[in-house]
Design a protein around this motif. Structure first.
Motif, PDB file in Angstrom:
ATOM      1  N   ASP A 138     -26.196  63.541  78.484  1.00 24.42           N
ATOM      2  CA  ASP A 138     -27.305  64.483  78.321  1.00 24.42           C
ATOM      3  C   ASP A 138     -28.348  63.975  77.329  1.00 24.42           C
ATOM      4  OD1 ASP A 138     -26.223  67.046  79.847  1.00 24.42           O
ATOM      5  OD2 ASP A 138     -24.569  66.189  78.707  1.00 24.42           O
ATOM      6  N   ALA A 139     -27.878  63.436  76.207  1.00 24.04           N
ATOM      7  CA  ALA A 139     -28.799  62.933  75.187  1.00 24.04           C
ATOM      8  C   ALA A 139     -29.614  61.758  75.711  1.00 24.04           C
ATOM      9  CB  ALA A 139     -28.031  62.530  73.934  1.00 24.04           C
ATOM     10  N   PHE A 140     -28.959  60.828  76.420  1.00 24.00           N
ATOM     11  CA  PHE A 140     -29.679  59.650  76.907  1.00 24.00           C
ATOM     12  C   PHE A 140     -30.587  59.985  78.084  1.00 24.00           C
ATOM     13  CE2 PHE A 140     -28.095  55.314  75.294  1.00 24.00           C
ATOM     14  CZ  PHE A 140     -28.077  55.768  73.996  1.00 24.00           C
ATOM     15  N   ASP A 141     -30.214  60.979  78.895  1.00 23.69           N
ATOM     16  CA  ASP A 141     -31.145  61.403  79.937  1.00 23.69           C
ATOM     17  C   ASP A 141     -32.461  61.871  79.311  1.00 23.69           C
ATOM     18  OD1 ASP A 141     -29.505  60.814  82.060  1.00 23.69           O
ATOM     19  OD2 ASP A 141     -28.878  62.881  82.440  1.00 23.69           O
ATOM     20  N   GLU A 142     -32.356  62.640  78.236  1.00 23.29           N
ATOM     21  CA  GLU A 142     -33.566  63.108  77.558  1.00 23.29           C
ATOM     22  C   GLU A 142     -34.285  61.959  76.862  1.00 23.29           C
ATOM     23  OE1 GLU A 142     -34.945  66.339  74.127  1.00 23.29           O
ATOM     24  OE2 GLU A 142     -33.036  66.605  75.168  1.00 23.29           O
ATOM     25  N   LEU A 143     -33.531  61.079  76.224  1.00 22.46           N
ATOM     26  CA  LEU A 143     -34.139  59.911  75.577  1.00 22.46           C
ATOM     27  C   LEU A 143     -34.848  59.027  76.594  1.00 22.46           C
ATOM     28  CD1 LEU A 143     -31.386  58.833  73.029  1.00 22.46           C
ATOM     29  CD2 LEU A 143     -33.753  59.391  72.457  1.00 22.46           C
ATOM     30  N   GLY A 144     -34.236  58.846  77.767  1.00 16.75           N
ATOM     31  CA  GLY A 144     -34.847  58.011  78.795  1.00 16.75           C
ATOM     32  C   GLY A 144     -36.167  58.573  79.269  1.00 16.75           C
ATOM     33  N   ALA A 145     -36.217  59.898  79.462  1.00 14.82           N
ATOM     34  CA  ALA A 145     -37.463  60.532  79.894  1.00 14.82           C
ATOM     35  C   ALA A 145     -38.544  60.384  78.830  1.00 14.82           C
ATOM     36  CB  ALA A 145     -37.215  62.001  80.202  1.00 14.82           C
ATOM     37  N   ALA A 146     -38.152  60.565  77.564  1.00 13.68           N
ATOM     38  CA  ALA A 146     -39.120  60.424  76.470  1.00 13.68           C
ATOM     39  C   ALA A 146     -39.590  58.974  76.351  1.00 13.68           C
ATOM     40  CB  ALA A 146     -38.499  60.892  75.162  1.00 13.68           C
ATOM     41  N   PHE A 147     -38.672  58.027  76.550  1.00 16.05           N
ATOM     42  CA  PHE A 147     -39.035  56.614  76.486  1.00 16.05           C
ATOM     43  C   PHE A 147     -40.014  56.255  77.595  1.00 16.05           C
ATOM     44  CE2 PHE A 147     -38.226  52.133  77.601  1.00 16.05           C
ATOM     45  CZ  PHE A 147     -38.490  51.524  76.380  1.00 16.05           C
ATOM     46  N   GLU A 148     -39.772  56.769  78.794  1.00 16.11           N
ATOM     47  CA  GLU A 148     -40.694  56.492  79.904  1.00 16.11           C
ATOM     48  C   GLU A 148     -42.066  57.110  79.643  1.00 16.11           C
ATOM     49  OE1 GLU A 148     -37.654  56.039  83.715  1.00 16.11           O
ATOM     50  OE2 GLU A 148     -38.583  57.978  83.298  1.00 16.11           O
ATOM     51  N   ASP A 149     -42.105  58.249  78.964  1.00 17.44           N
ATOM     52  CA  ASP A 149     -43.396  58.864  78.631  1.00 17.44           C
ATOM     53  C   ASP A 149     -44.200  57.988  77.692  1.00 17.44           C
ATOM     54  OD1 ASP A 149     -42.935  61.060  80.212  1.00 17.44           O
ATOM     55  OD2 ASP A 149     -42.248  62.354  78.576  1.00 17.44           O
ATOM     56  N   THR A 150     -43.514  57.361  76.741  1.00 17.26           N
ATOM     57  CA  THR A 150     -44.211  56.513  75.767  1.00 17.26           C
ATOM     58  C   THR A 150     -44.376  55.081  76.262  1.00 17.26           C
ATOM     59  OG1 THR A 150     -42.115  56.070  74.624  1.00 17.26           O
ATOM     60  CG2 THR A 150     -43.452  57.899  73.800  1.00 17.26           C
ATOM     61  N   HIS A 151     -43.635  54.706  77.309  1.00 17.14           N
ATOM     62  CA  HIS A 151     -43.746  53.373  77.916  1.00 17.14           C
ATOM     63  C   HIS A 151     -43.875  53.561  79.424  1.00 17.14           C
ATOM     64  CE1 HIS A 151     -41.675  52.737  74.068  1.00 17.14           C
ATOM     65  NE2 HIS A 151     -42.217  51.536  74.052  1.00 17.14           N
ATOM     66  N   PRO A 152     -45.041  54.013  79.885  1.00 17.70           N
ATOM     67  CA  PRO A 152     -45.208  54.387  81.295  1.00 17.70           C
ATOM     68  C   PRO A 152     -44.980  53.257  82.292  1.00 17.70           C
ATOM     69  CG  PRO A 152     -47.324  54.331  80.151  1.00 17.70           C
ATOM     70  CD  PRO A 152     -46.272  54.224  79.097  1.00 17.70           C
ATOM     71  N   GLY A 153     -44.954  52.024  81.825  1.00 18.33           N
ATOM     72  CA  GLY A 153     -44.710  50.914  82.741  1.00 18.33           C
ATOM     73  C   GLY A 153     -43.241  50.642  82.988  1.00 18.33           C
ATOM     74  N   VAL A 154     -42.357  51.381  82.294  1.00 16.22           N
ATOM     75  CA  VAL A 154     -40.917  51.118  82.389  1.00 16.22           C
ATOM     76  C   VAL A 154     -40.211  52.239  83.151  1.00 16.22           C
ATOM     77  CG1 VAL A 154     -38.787  50.721  81.101  1.00 16.22           C
ATOM     78  CG2 VAL A 154     -40.957  49.881  80.185  1.00 16.22           C
ATOM     79  N   SER A 155     -39.300  51.852  84.035  1.00 13.28           N
ATOM     80  CA  SER A 155     -38.449  52.801  84.752  1.00 13.28           C
ATOM     81  C   SER A 155     -37.000  52.570  84.305  1.00 13.28           C
ATOM     82  CB  SER A 155     -38.555  52.589  86.265  1.00 13.28           C
ATOM     83  OG  SER A 155     -37.652  53.424  86.958  1.00 13.28           O
ATOM     84  N   VAL A 156     -36.373  53.616  83.732  1.00 13.05           N
ATOM     85  CA  VAL A 156     -35.034  53.475  83.156  1.00 13.05           C
ATOM     86  C   VAL A 156     -33.979  54.020  84.111  1.00 13.05           C
ATOM     87  CG1 VAL A 156     -33.566  53.934  81.160  1.00 13.05           C
ATOM     88  CG2 VAL A 156     -36.056  53.805  80.864  1.00 13.05           C
ATOM     89  N   THR A 157     -32.935  53.231  84.326  1.00  9.68           N
ATOM     90  CA  THR A 157     -31.775  53.661  85.106  1.00  9.68           C
ATOM     91  C   THR A 157     -30.544  53.620  84.207  1.00  9.68           C
ATOM     92  OG1 THR A 157     -32.698  52.780  87.162  1.00  9.68           O
ATOM     93  CG2 THR A 157     -30.320  53.182  87.112  1.00  9.68           C
ATOM     94  N   PHE A 158     -29.756  54.709  84.225  1.00  9.57           N
ATOM     95  CA  PHE A 158     -28.560  54.776  83.401  1.00  9.57           C
ATOM     96  C   PHE A 158     -27.302  54.680  84.263  1.00  9.57           C
ATOM     97  CE2 PHE A 158     -30.405  55.693  79.376  1.00  9.57           C
ATOM     98  CZ  PHE A 158     -31.558  56.418  79.625  1.00  9.57           C
ATOM     99  N   SER A 159     -26.287  54.018  83.721  1.00 10.18           N
ATOM    100  CA  SER A 159     -24.956  54.016  84.307  1.00 10.18           C
ATOM    101  C   SER A 159     -24.007  54.564  83.253  1.00 10.18           C
ATOM    102  CB  SER A 159     -24.541  52.598  84.709  1.00 10.18           C
ATOM    103  OG  SER A 159     -23.235  52.597  85.258  1.00 10.18           O
ATOM    104  N   TYR A 160     -23.449  55.755  83.498  1.00  7.90           N
ATOM    105  CA  TYR A 160     -22.565  56.423  82.545  1.00  7.90           C
ATOM    106  C   TYR A 160     -21.123  56.337  83.019  1.00  7.90           C
ATOM    107  CZ  TYR A 160     -26.909  58.666  80.913  1.00  7.90           C
ATOM    108  OH  TYR A 160     -28.167  58.914  80.443  1.00  7.90           O
ATOM    109  N   GLU A 161     -20.281  55.761  82.192  1.00  7.50           N
ATOM    110  CA  GLU A 161     -18.848  55.681  82.479  1.00  7.50           C
ATOM    111  C   GLU A 161     -18.118  55.584  81.148  1.00  7.50           C
ATOM    112  OE1 GLU A 161     -17.443  52.896  85.448  1.00  7.50           O
ATOM    113  OE2 GLU A 161     -19.437  52.766  86.361  1.00  7.50           O
TER     114      GLU A 161
END
Length: 261
Positions: A50-73
């Motif tokens: 949950d925390a990284f999903d929110e962090l990823g969205a915030a990171f993409e907002d500040t770095h619009p050229g980057v698309s983040v994909t997470f693998s959680y295990e």
């Protein structure tokens, strides 16, 4: 005395130099401000979902050229995948030994940094019909009890907390990661499980949390690092910096994680 035409020529030369300098500054600024782009793959412990999903969205907002994909295990599973050559740019583990194994295997670029801490809690289904009230209940074979697999940080920590309390557990299941365990508790398939405080918070009304006394509890430290095989090292380093920044730390605090120790 210098001739007026000489002064005019000197002024033109100075002006040209100034304009050229400004142009260089603008170019440098535009290059420095362009930031990373492309895709970024982050391997992260399941408890960070949950925390990284929110962090990823915030990171993409500040770095619009980057698309983040997470693998959680589970951290151990991610470690094995990284050491086997799975493509990833960043690794965030729920404990230090798992990260150290990746470091020892030559899989990390630079030094990992601790970015968060966590503690354990007992999760029970809403209503707690089994009447669970502490770690002692984990030795009751009449109850449906779950732990994470012992190779996973939450499994290692859970067993350590039980040992600290002098309890020999009788688990009915050993789950591959903490979210799998949490889901089984939330669905009522289990009477109780040892998870992280942050997982209890993430589950909302689906579960209730029972505190584990400080003398029995175990603190988890979460390290993060750019991987040596990162295909997008610039974006990876930017993401790590973002997680460690005040903005990133605010998101982690909001999800119940403690500050780096």
């Amino acid at each position: 005395m210098r001739h007026p035409s000489f002064r005019a020529a000197a002024a033109l030369v100075a002006l040209a130099g100034l304009l050229a300098g400004c142009g260089d500054d603008e170019d440098a600024g535009s290059q420095g401000g362009s930031g990373p782009d492309g895709s970024l793959t982050v391997f992260a412990a399941a408890s960070l979902t949950d925390a990284f999903d929110e962090l990823g969205a915030a990171f993409e907002d500040t770095h619009p050229g980057v698309s983040v994909t997470f693998s959680y295990e589970g951290s151990a599973s991610l470690r094995d995948q990284i050491l086997a050559g799975a493509p990833a740019d960043v690794f965030a583990s729920a404990n230090l030994p798992t990260m150290e194994a990746v470091v020892d295997g030559g899989g990390v670029d630079g030094e990992p940094e601790i970015f968060a801490t966590n503690e354990l809690a007992i999760a029970v289904p809403a209503g707690n019909e089994a009447g669970i009230d502490g770690l002692d209940d984990f030795s009751d074979e009449s109850l449906l009890i779950g732990l994470c697999d012992e190779e996973v940080p939450c499994g290692e920590f859970g067993r350590r907390a039980l040992a600290n309390a002098g309890v020999t557990p009788a688990p009915d299941t050993n789950e591959p990661d903490v979210r799998s365990l949490l889901d089984k508790v939330a669905s009522g398939d289990l009477d109780a499980g040892v998870v992280y405080v942050t997982d209890v918070e993430a589950a909302g009304d689906a579960v209730e949390g029972i505190a584990i006394p400080a003398e029995h509890n175990v603190a988890a430290e979460y390290p993060i690092a750019t991987l040596a095989t990162a295909e997008n090292a610039e974006a990876a380093e930017a993401f790590v910096d973002f997680v460690l920044s005040d903005a990133g730390q605010d998101v982690l605090r909001a999800h119940g994680f403690g500050p780096p120790s």
